[in-house]
Design an enzyme around this catalytic site. Sequence first.
Site, PDB file in Angstrom:
ATOM      1  N   HIS A 150       0.838  -1.214   0.000  1.00  0.00           N
ATOM      2  CA  HIS A 150       0.000   0.000   0.000  1.00  0.00           C
ATOM      3  C   HIS A 150       0.861   1.248   0.000  1.00  0.00           C
ATOM      4  O   HIS A 150       2.080   1.182   0.203  1.00  0.00           O
ATOM      5  CB  HIS A 150      -0.953   0.004   1.196  1.00  0.00           C
ATOM      6  CG  HIS A 150      -0.266   0.101   2.538  1.00  0.00           C
ATOM      7  ND1 HIS A 150       0.046  -0.997   3.297  1.00  0.00           N
ATOM      8  CD2 HIS A 150       0.161   1.168   3.248  1.00  0.00           C
ATOM      9  CE1 HIS A 150       0.627  -0.613   4.417  1.00  0.00           C
ATOM     10  NE2 HIS A 150       0.718   0.703   4.422  1.00  0.00           N
ATOM     11  N   HIS A 196      -6.239  -1.759   3.347  1.00  0.00           N
ATOM     12  CA  HIS A 196      -5.909  -0.556   2.554  1.00  0.00           C
ATOM     13  C   HIS A 196      -4.912  -0.864   1.435  1.00  0.00           C
ATOM     14  O   HIS A 196      -3.970  -1.630   1.598  1.00  0.00           O
ATOM     15  CB  HIS A 196      -5.400   0.598   3.410  1.00  0.00           C
ATOM     16  CG  HIS A 196      -4.151   0.328   4.219  1.00  0.00           C
ATOM     17  ND1 HIS A 196      -3.734  -0.920   4.606  1.00  0.00           N
ATOM     18  CD2 HIS A 196      -3.230   1.184   4.717  1.00  0.00           C
ATOM     19  CE1 HIS A 196      -2.622  -0.808   5.302  1.00  0.00           C
ATOM     20  NE2 HIS A 196      -2.288   0.450   5.392  1.00  0.00           N
ATOM     21  N   HIS A 210       4.549   7.291   3.145  1.00  0.00           N
ATOM     22  CA  HIS A 210       5.340   6.056   3.021  1.00  0.00           C
ATOM     23  C   HIS A 210       4.778   5.112   1.963  1.00  0.00           C
ATOM     24  O   HIS A 210       3.622   5.220   1.571  1.00  0.00           O
ATOM     25  CB  HIS A 210       5.453   5.309   4.359  1.00  0.00           C
ATOM     26  CG  HIS A 210       4.176   4.734   4.903  1.00  0.00           C
ATOM     27  ND1 HIS A 210       3.352   5.411   5.786  1.00  0.00           N
ATOM     28  CD2 HIS A 210       3.563   3.535   4.709  1.00  0.00           C
ATOM     29  CE1 HIS A 210       2.320   4.652   6.102  1.00  0.00           C
ATOM     30  NE2 HIS A 210       2.403   3.505   5.451  1.00  0.00           N
ATOM     31  N   HIS A 242      -0.825  -1.777  14.478  1.00  0.00           N
ATOM     32  CA  HIS A 242      -1.737  -0.679  14.151  1.00  0.00           C
ATOM     33  C   HIS A 242      -3.123  -1.013  14.697  1.00  0.00           C
ATOM     34  O   HIS A 242      -3.568  -2.152  14.598  1.00  0.00           O
ATOM     35  CB  HIS A 242      -1.865  -0.508  12.633  1.00  0.00           C
ATOM     36  CG  HIS A 242      -0.577  -0.212  11.948  1.00  0.00           C
ATOM     37  ND1 HIS A 242       0.213   0.863  12.271  1.00  0.00           N
ATOM     38  CD2 HIS A 242       0.068  -0.846  10.934  1.00  0.00           C
ATOM     39  CE1 HIS A 242       1.282   0.875  11.483  1.00  0.00           C
ATOM     40  NE2 HIS A 242       1.230  -0.157  10.672  1.00  0.00           N
ATOM     41  N   TYR A 251       8.604   0.906  10.362  1.00  0.00           N
ATOM     42  CA  TYR A 251       8.901   2.060   9.499  1.00  0.00           C
ATOM     43  C   TYR A 251      10.380   2.402   9.553  1.00  0.00           C
ATOM     44  O   TYR A 251      10.977   2.397  10.643  1.00  0.00           O
ATOM     45  CB  TYR A 251       8.117   3.294   9.964  1.00  0.00           C
ATOM     46  CG  TYR A 251       6.630   3.167   9.850  1.00  0.00           C
ATOM     47  CD1 TYR A 251       5.981   3.458   8.669  1.00  0.00           C
ATOM     48  CD2 TYR A 251       5.871   2.768  10.942  1.00  0.00           C
ATOM     49  CE1 TYR A 251       4.604   3.360   8.564  1.00  0.00           C
ATOM     50  CE2 TYR A 251       4.488   2.662  10.852  1.00  0.00           C
ATOM     51  CZ  TYR A 251       3.865   2.954   9.664  1.00  0.00           C
ATOM     52  OH  TYR A 251       2.511   2.849   9.570  1.00  0.00           O
ATOM     53  N   GLU A 261       7.798   1.183   4.720  1.00  0.00           N
ATOM     54  CA  GLU A 261       7.219   0.336   5.759  1.00  0.00           C
ATOM     55  C   GLU A 261       7.274  -1.114   5.304  1.00  0.00           C
ATOM     56  O   GLU A 261       7.135  -1.398   4.107  1.00  0.00           O
ATOM     57  CB  GLU A 261       5.746   0.711   6.025  1.00  0.00           C
ATOM     58  CG  GLU A 261       5.105  -0.107   7.146  1.00  0.00           C
ATOM     59  CD  GLU A 261       3.596   0.122   7.330  1.00  0.00           C
ATOM     60  OE1 GLU A 261       2.971   0.733   6.442  1.00  0.00           O
ATOM     61  OE2 GLU A 261       3.067  -0.327   8.350  1.00  0.00           O
TER      62      GLU A 261
HETATM   63 FE   FE2 Z   1       1.315   1.793   6.117  1.00  0.00          FE
END
Ligand code: FE2
Length: 303
Positions: A150, A196, A210, A242, A251, A261
Amino acid sequence: MGILRLSHVEVRCPDLELSVAYYTEVVGLIETARESDRVWLKGWDEQQHHSMILRYAPTYGLETLGFKVAEMSDLDEYQERIEQAGISTKRLAAGELGKGSGETLRFTAPSGHVVDLVHGMRQVGNMLPLHNPPPEPLGLTGIHPPRIDHVFLMCEDVDGATTFFTDVLDFRLTEQIVSDDGYQLVTFLERTHTPHDLAFVTGPNAAFHHVAYWVDDWNELRRAADLCAFHGVRIDAGPTRHGATRGWGLYFFDPAGNRNEMYTGGYWADPDREPVTWTEAEMGRAIFYYEGVVDQRFLTEHS
Ligand SMILES: [Fe+2]
């Protein structure tokens, strides 16, 4: 069928050779083509020619990002819809953006990012035979994520960018962080039934937060962190959980200052799933679930 998934990102770097060394030896992507000012790379399991283009430039940041569409006719349909939304578009023939590139529809999204919709990128195979393949090729180096996952972008008007990507490009909203006065601070959008493929966070237009590559599990994140530390790569955050997306991430920064990431986990998102909303008070937990806070630097540092 429309947009299938995130196809690639093109990032700027002032020292092309240093960035190539980092992306091939530390991240472990595979170089597939090279010109004087650009190098094309892919994750080992990707069948297509590239998911990352490094472009020589005096600064860092995101040059373009691309999504893969299923059919050539999708390009015609989206061209009409995007132009009806008042945004001009440009068609580029296969090969025009480099030997591996497909037929491309290019436009600038309301967020300020240059977006390519691509059909027919050259297929180069995933380094495994089509008969009786082993689970992974021998001789891979570095973190070697199998594929891109993503991209996280910044813009001033997250509500406006989200509406464009949902209404015109058929993305689905999976989660959002909403401010106390009712504005979207962060939105998570998908085409692949994952949490996502694309996300927006409040910040300057056209800015890049990112790009994430997929790794297979939490243990691979630990190994990625070990490799970053070993190679002296600046770790930014994690490995951690998350709240939004329920994924795990690590990250760190490439030599030019573009944030990378490594990501894994998350859930299956059916198209009729209702979006999840996080309140502004719980924004820290939405982003870093264990820590429960997100420092301002993480939200504002971008390329
Ligand atoms: Fe991310």
